[in-house]
Write a protein that holds these residues in place. Structure first.
Motif, PDB file in Angstrom:
ATOM      1  N   ALA A 155       3.717  -5.351   0.363  1.00  0.00           N
ATOM      2  CA  ALA A 155       2.591  -5.026  -0.517  1.00  0.00           C
ATOM      3  C   ALA A 155       1.843  -3.789  -0.027  1.00  0.00           C
ATOM      4  CB  ALA A 155       1.641  -6.220  -0.606  1.00  0.00           C
ATOM      5  N   VAL A 156       1.616  -3.703   1.283  1.00  0.00           N
ATOM      6  CA  VAL A 156       0.935  -2.542   1.860  1.00  0.00           C
ATOM      7  C   VAL A 156       1.728  -1.267   1.584  1.00  0.00           C
ATOM      8  CG1 VAL A 156       0.249  -1.440   4.036  1.00  0.00           C
ATOM      9  CG2 VAL A 156      -0.252  -3.867   3.647  1.00  0.00           C
ATOM     10  N   VAL A 157       3.031  -1.316   1.834  1.00  0.00           N
ATOM     11  CA  VAL A 157       3.858  -0.129   1.654  1.00  0.00           C
ATOM     12  C   VAL A 157       3.972   0.238   0.181  1.00  0.00           C
ATOM     13  CG1 VAL A 157       6.180   0.835   1.947  1.00  0.00           C
ATOM     14  CG2 VAL A 157       5.123  -0.476   3.797  1.00  0.00           C
ATOM     15  N   ALA A 158       4.113  -0.742  -0.692  1.00  0.00           N
ATOM     16  CA  ALA A 158       4.215  -0.447  -2.124  1.00  0.00           C
ATOM     17  C   ALA A 158       2.992   0.320  -2.603  1.00  0.00           C
ATOM     18  CB  ALA A 158       4.372  -1.740  -2.917  1.00  0.00           C
ATOM     19  N   SER A 159       1.816  -0.122  -2.197  1.00  0.00           N
ATOM     20  CA  SER A 159       0.596   0.565  -2.604  1.00  0.00           C
ATOM     21  C   SER A 159       0.545   1.975  -2.034  1.00  0.00           C
ATOM     22  CB  SER A 159      -0.629  -0.230  -2.154  1.00  0.00           C
ATOM     23  OG  SER A 159      -1.814   0.349  -2.661  1.00  0.00           O
ATOM     24  N   ALA A 160       0.888   2.106  -0.752  1.00  0.00           N
ATOM     25  CA  ALA A 160       0.867   3.428  -0.117  1.00  0.00           C
ATOM     26  C   ALA A 160       1.852   4.383  -0.776  1.00  0.00           C
ATOM     27  CB  ALA A 160       1.168   3.289   1.365  1.00  0.00           C
TER      28      ALA A 160
END
Length: 270
Positions: free
Chosen positions: A183-188
């Motif tokens: 989730a963190v990487v997808a947003s970034a």
């Protein structure tokens, strides 16, 4: 504060940024993460998670607080970039520095599998944090660096684009996943895709969509089974804490990523 313009919320942010700045050690050049663990690690310790804190320092410096907060954020990012990554751009969870001289002593892990492994969420914090630092400073060094950190992460993902809790866990493919890192990487990546070349931007957007499609599938959705959106995050595997669990920051960055994707599809800025 962005939604309400209530000045009381702004003061909370500014005061919190000032408090965070008290953990900055000029002789080292980074924020001290865990004062209680200086003796345990053998020096000033900085965790990769702190890259997420820098956005608040940058915001505060532009909204009434001292410009020194931006200097702290930039110093922290630069020293992290220099010492908290291996030659292949995988990251250490913790960098340990001499408390007096600021000299780098060693890189270790605390929540990852081993000192030389790539802990998934640590790499995720790095991708997100350096994307933010490029947004806030427009310094090319951050944009160039974050792409290298991102690419090694993407190259090693499993088929569904949700990482195992550590890329070097010995029990892959039965090791627990970490939906929070995805989730963190997808947003970034959705933000980062707007800063890079057109071809690279398509690659990053496509990867983010694949992550969100997996996180939105039956496999990773709670859908009434728990009071959360996502299943299958891993908090602190070495401590036996929050393994294959629902974790609130997984839900936070999942929602943020979905909002970003919706804005992009509607041709709006996030």
């Amino acid at each position: 504060y962005r939604l309400t313009h209530n000045p009381e919320y702004k003061q909370v942010i500014l005061a919190t940024a000032d408090t965070l700045a008290t953990l900055y050690r000029p002789q080292v050049g980074t924020i001290l993460s865990w004062p209680r663990n200086v003796e345990m690690f053998g020096g000033h310790n900085t965790i990769m998670d702190n890259m997420i804190n820098l956005e608040m320092l940058m915001w505060a410096s532009k909204n009434g607080a001292s410009s020194a907060l931006a200097d702290i954020a930039i110093s922290h990012a630069d020293k992290t970039m220099k010492y908290q990554f291996r030659e292949d751009y995988t990251s250490y969870h913790v960098a340990v520095y001499d408390t007096l001289t600021g000299e780098f002593i060693k890189g270790v892990t605390h929540q990852g599998y081993a000192d030389n492994s790539m802990w998934a969420r640590g790499q995720a914090w790095a991708i997100y944090g350096f994307t933010v630092m490029y947004r806030e400073t427009k310094e090319p060094r951050y944009l160039n660096f974050v792409q290298k950190v991102t690419d090694v992460y993407l190259q090693r993902l499993p088929e569904d684009y949700v990482p195992y809790w550590d890329f070097d866990a010995p029990d892959i493919p039965t090791a627990p996943r970490d939906a929070s890192a995805a989730a963190v990487v997808a947003s970034a990546l959705l933000e980062l895709s707007a800063y890079v070349s057109a071809d690279k931007g398509v690659e990053y957007r496509d990867a983010a969509v694949k992550m969100l499609e997996s996180l939105s599938s039956d496999r990773y959705q709670s859908r009434g089974r728990k009071p959360s959106f996502l299943l299958h995050s891993t908090g602190h595997w070495p401590a036996g804490s929050e393994i294959d669990a629902s974790i609130i920051y997984a839900d936070y960055y999942y929602m943020e990523a979905l909002l970003r994707l919706k804005k992009m599809k509607d041709n709006q800025l996030y």
